[in-house]
Scaffold this motif. Sequence first.
Motif, PDB file in Angstrom:
ATOM      1  N   TRP A 111       4.001   5.374  10.090  1.00  0.00           N
ATOM      2  CA  TRP A 111       3.175   5.094  11.215  1.00  0.00           C
ATOM      3  C   TRP A 111       1.576   5.411  11.034  1.00  0.00           C
ATOM      4  O   TRP A 111       1.394   6.469  10.905  1.00  0.00           O
ATOM      5  N   TYR A 112       0.900   4.529  11.041  1.00  0.00           N
ATOM      6  CA  TYR A 112      -0.612   4.434  10.762  1.00  0.00           C
ATOM      7  C   TYR A 112      -1.312   4.297  12.028  1.00  0.00           C
ATOM      8  O   TYR A 112      -1.327   2.914  12.557  1.00  0.00           O
ATOM      9  N   ALA A 113      -1.836   5.153  12.947  1.00  0.00           N
ATOM     10  CA  ALA A 113      -2.816   5.176  13.789  1.00  0.00           C
ATOM     11  C   ALA A 113      -3.951   4.393  13.344  1.00  0.00           C
ATOM     12  O   ALA A 113      -4.231   4.463  11.928  1.00  0.00           O
ATOM     13  N   ARG A 117      -4.661   7.069   6.935  1.00  0.00           N
ATOM     14  CA  ARG A 117      -4.877   6.681   5.440  1.00  0.00           C
ATOM     15  C   ARG A 117      -3.914   7.466   4.672  1.00  0.00           C
ATOM     16  O   ARG A 117      -3.145   8.167   5.037  1.00  0.00           O
ATOM     17  N   MET A 118      -3.673   6.572   3.637  1.00  0.00           N
ATOM     18  CA  MET A 118      -2.796   7.373   2.433  1.00  0.00           C
ATOM     19  C   MET A 118      -3.488   7.282   1.168  1.00  0.00           C
ATOM     20  O   MET A 118      -3.747   6.212   0.628  1.00  0.00           O
ATOM     21  N   GLY A 119      -3.720   8.429   0.677  1.00  0.00           N
ATOM     22  CA  GLY A 119      -4.310   8.472  -0.751  1.00  0.00           C
ATOM     23  C   GLY A 119      -3.818   8.120  -1.908  1.00  0.00           C
ATOM     24  O   GLY A 119      -2.438   7.791  -1.785  1.00  0.00           O
ATOM     25  N   LEU A 143      -5.605  -2.281   4.263  1.00  0.00           N
ATOM     26  CA  LEU A 143      -6.179  -2.468   2.787  1.00  0.00           C
ATOM     27  C   LEU A 143      -5.380  -1.594   2.019  1.00  0.00           C
ATOM     28  O   LEU A 143      -5.498  -0.365   1.920  1.00  0.00           O
ATOM     29  N   PHE A 144      -4.297  -2.168   1.143  1.00  0.00           N
ATOM     30  CA  PHE A 144      -3.718  -1.576   0.106  1.00  0.00           C
ATOM     31  C   PHE A 144      -4.259  -1.509  -1.309  1.00  0.00           C
ATOM     32  O   PHE A 144      -4.997  -2.691  -1.591  1.00  0.00           O
ATOM     33  N   ARG A 145      -4.094  -0.568  -2.141  1.00  0.00           N
ATOM     34  CA  ARG A 145      -4.703  -0.540  -3.230  1.00  0.00           C
ATOM     35  C   ARG A 145      -3.748  -0.010  -4.538  1.00  0.00           C
ATOM     36  O   ARG A 145      -2.909   1.010  -3.997  1.00  0.00           O
ATOM     37  N   ALA A 165       6.049  -8.962   2.762  1.00  0.00           N
ATOM     38  CA  ALA A 165       6.639  -8.258   2.064  1.00  0.00           C
ATOM     39  C   ALA A 165       6.004  -7.898   0.393  1.00  0.00           C
ATOM     40  O   ALA A 165       5.369  -8.849   0.045  1.00  0.00           O
ATOM     41  N   LEU A 166       6.554  -6.728  -0.084  1.00  0.00           N
ATOM     42  CA  LEU A 166       5.803  -6.280  -1.426  1.00  0.00           C
ATOM     43  C   LEU A 166       7.051  -5.573  -2.256  1.00  0.00           C
ATOM     44  O   LEU A 166       7.541  -4.585  -1.609  1.00  0.00           O
ATOM     45  N   LEU A 167       7.290  -6.111  -3.324  1.00  0.00           N
ATOM     46  CA  LEU A 167       8.313  -5.555  -4.166  1.00  0.00           C
ATOM     47  C   LEU A 167       7.778  -4.933  -5.250  1.00  0.00           C
ATOM     48  O   LEU A 167       6.905  -5.592  -5.971  1.00  0.00           O
ATOM     49  N   GLY A 194      -2.389  -0.048  15.503  1.00  0.00           N
ATOM     50  CA  GLY A 194      -1.848   0.620  14.404  1.00  0.00           C
ATOM     51  C   GLY A 194      -0.784  -0.240  13.514  1.00  0.00           C
ATOM     52  O   GLY A 194      -0.540  -1.474  13.875  1.00  0.00           O
ATOM     53  N   ARG A 195      -0.224   0.302  12.720  1.00  0.00           N
ATOM     54  CA  ARG A 195       0.683  -0.169  11.725  1.00  0.00           C
ATOM     55  C   ARG A 195       1.719   0.494  11.263  1.00  0.00           C
ATOM     56  O   ARG A 195       1.691   1.712  11.471  1.00  0.00           O
ATOM     57  N   ILE A 196       2.903  -0.054  11.177  1.00  0.00           N
ATOM     58  CA  ILE A 196       4.487   0.344  10.726  1.00  0.00           C
ATOM     59  C   ILE A 196       4.422  -0.332   9.248  1.00  0.00           C
ATOM     60  O   ILE A 196       4.198  -1.357   9.141  1.00  0.00           O
ATOM     61  N   LEU A 198       7.391   0.040   6.204  1.00  0.00           N
ATOM     62  CA  LEU A 198       8.643   0.116   6.178  1.00  0.00           C
ATOM     63  C   LEU A 198       9.243   0.227   4.485  1.00  0.00           C
ATOM     64  O   LEU A 198       8.595  -0.821   3.789  1.00  0.00           O
ATOM     65  N   THR A 199       9.608   1.278   3.773  1.00  0.00           N
ATOM     66  CA  THR A 199       9.745   1.112   2.394  1.00  0.00           C
ATOM     67  C   THR A 199      11.360   1.437   2.265  1.00  0.00           C
ATOM     68  O   THR A 199      11.505   2.782   2.577  1.00  0.00           O
ATOM     69  N   LEU A 200      11.863   0.690   1.569  1.00  0.00           N
ATOM     70  CA  LEU A 200      13.300   0.686   1.206  1.00  0.00           C
ATOM     71  C   LEU A 200      13.453   1.264  -0.115  1.00  0.00           C
ATOM     72  O   LEU A 200      12.832   0.444  -1.294  1.00  0.00           O
ATOM     73  N   ARG A 201      14.108   2.015  -0.423  1.00  0.00           N
ATOM     74  CA  ARG A 201      14.201   2.791  -1.945  1.00  0.00           C
ATOM     75  C   ARG A 201      15.956   3.107  -2.081  1.00  0.00           C
ATOM     76  O   ARG A 201      16.565   3.421  -1.241  1.00  0.00           O
ATOM     77  N   ARG A 202      15.932   3.022  -3.525  1.00  0.00           N
ATOM     78  CA  ARG A 202      17.037   3.593  -4.043  1.00  0.00           C
ATOM     79  C   ARG A 202      16.770   5.018  -4.539  1.00  0.00           C
ATOM     80  O   ARG A 202      15.599   5.429  -5.265  1.00  0.00           O
TER      81      ARG A 202
HETATM   82  C1  MD3 Z   1       4.039   1.008  -5.221  1.00  0.00           C
HETATM   83  N1  MD3 Z   1       3.485   3.369   1.590  1.00  0.00           N
HETATM   84  O1  MD3 Z   1       5.431   5.086   1.641  1.00  0.00           O
HETATM   85  S1  MD3 Z   1       3.580   0.291   0.860  1.00  0.00           S
HETATM   86  C2  MD3 Z   1       4.824   5.182   0.713  1.00  0.00           C
HETATM   87  O2  MD3 Z   1       1.858   0.932   3.298  1.00  0.00           O
HETATM   88  C3  MD3 Z   1       3.591   4.058   0.672  1.00  0.00           C
HETATM   89  O3  MD3 Z   1       2.693   2.858   3.743  1.00  0.00           O
HETATM   90  C4  MD3 Z   1       2.269   2.499   1.792  1.00  0.00           C
HETATM   91  O4  MD3 Z   1       2.918   4.255  -0.415  1.00  0.00           O
HETATM   92  C5  MD3 Z   1       2.062   1.997   3.014  1.00  0.00           C
HETATM   93  O5  MD3 Z   1       4.989   5.724  -0.369  1.00  0.00           O
HETATM   94  C6  MD3 Z   1       2.250   1.254   0.495  1.00  0.00           C
HETATM   95  C7  MD3 Z   1       3.560  -0.413  -0.826  1.00  0.00           C
HETATM   96  C8  MD3 Z   1       4.373   0.533  -1.715  1.00  0.00           C
HETATM   97  C9  MD3 Z   1       5.131   1.099  -1.449  1.00  0.00           C
HETATM   98  C10 MD3 Z   1       5.877   2.210  -2.580  1.00  0.00           C
HETATM   99  C11 MD3 Z   1       5.430   1.800  -3.858  1.00  0.00           C
HETATM  100  C12 MD3 Z   1       3.547   0.108  -3.031  1.00  0.00           C
HETATM  101  C13 MD3 Z   1       4.541   1.065  -4.071  1.00  0.00           C
HETATM  102  C14 MD3 Z   1       6.195   2.527  -4.976  1.00  0.00           C
HETATM  103  C15 MD3 Z   1       5.632   2.450  -6.193  1.00  0.00           C
HETATM  104  C16 MD3 Z   1       4.488   1.628  -6.274  1.00  0.00           C
END
Ligand code: MD3
Length: 213
Positions: A111-113, A117-119, A143-145, A165-167, A194-196, A198-202
């Motif tokens: 959750w992003y107010a 930011r996320m470094g 803005l994603f980098r 969606a981003l893979l 704000g922003r949500i 979601l990251t799905l992970r193995r």
């Molecule tokens: C690239 N989240 O949760 S999503 C995270 O928007 C994270 O909240 C960001 O980085 C967010 O760790 C970016 C896009 C993303 C997610 C996982 C990745 C990009 C990635 C893992 C590896 C490489």
Amino acid sequence: MSAAVDIVPGCRYWPGWLDRAAQEALAEELRQILVEAPLFTPLMPRTAKPFSVRMSNCGPLGWVSDVTGYRYQPTHPETGRPWPPFPPALTRAWDALAGAAPAPEACLINWYAPTARMGLHQDRDEEEFSAPVLSLSLGDTALFRIGGTARKDPTRSLRLASGDALLLAGPARLAFHGIDRIYPGSSTLLKQPGRINLTLRRVHAAPAGEIRP
Ligand code: MD3
Ligand code: FE
């Protein structure tokens, strides 16, 4: 479903993958998940500095961070309860976009107010890097980098909007990435700016026989 765009090798982007109705349905499911598993404020290991992003999880495992370190665990760090199950829409997104990867084990809810930011960082707390990570965005645009596997590598920026969606697979799985800013007011989906994400992970390697065709 929209056409995919390749951003850097292994990073595939589907703008508007969820339509407005699907975004609204998922946002409502997340509201219920966050009642069961409230947002917590992760702390940086060692320094105990709070993250500006607040987090929760759903699925069998969840990512947490506190002074002792980063890890995946089956329960919420504050309530001690198991994480709520994945909503079916997330499993469907994984099945549609993650190819033959084994089933996801965790979904981190960020959750992003407006000022959060996320470094730049790498996601390296999983045991399994051959499986992709799938990201879905809801609410205000971010803005994603993303760069390469070395911190000094050049980066590309991309606006992630609600429904995108981003893979992250293959060489992009260990790429440095972060969120530089949120554009408050850019979406009307959520009940507050704000922003949500979601990251799905193995997390663990798939047991033999679980890798799907
Ligand atoms: C690239 N989240 O949760 S999503 C995270 O928007 C994270 O909240 C960001 O980085 C967010 O760790 C970016 C896009 C993303 C997610 C996982 C990745 C990009 C990635 C893992 C590896 C490489
Ligand atoms: Fe990340």
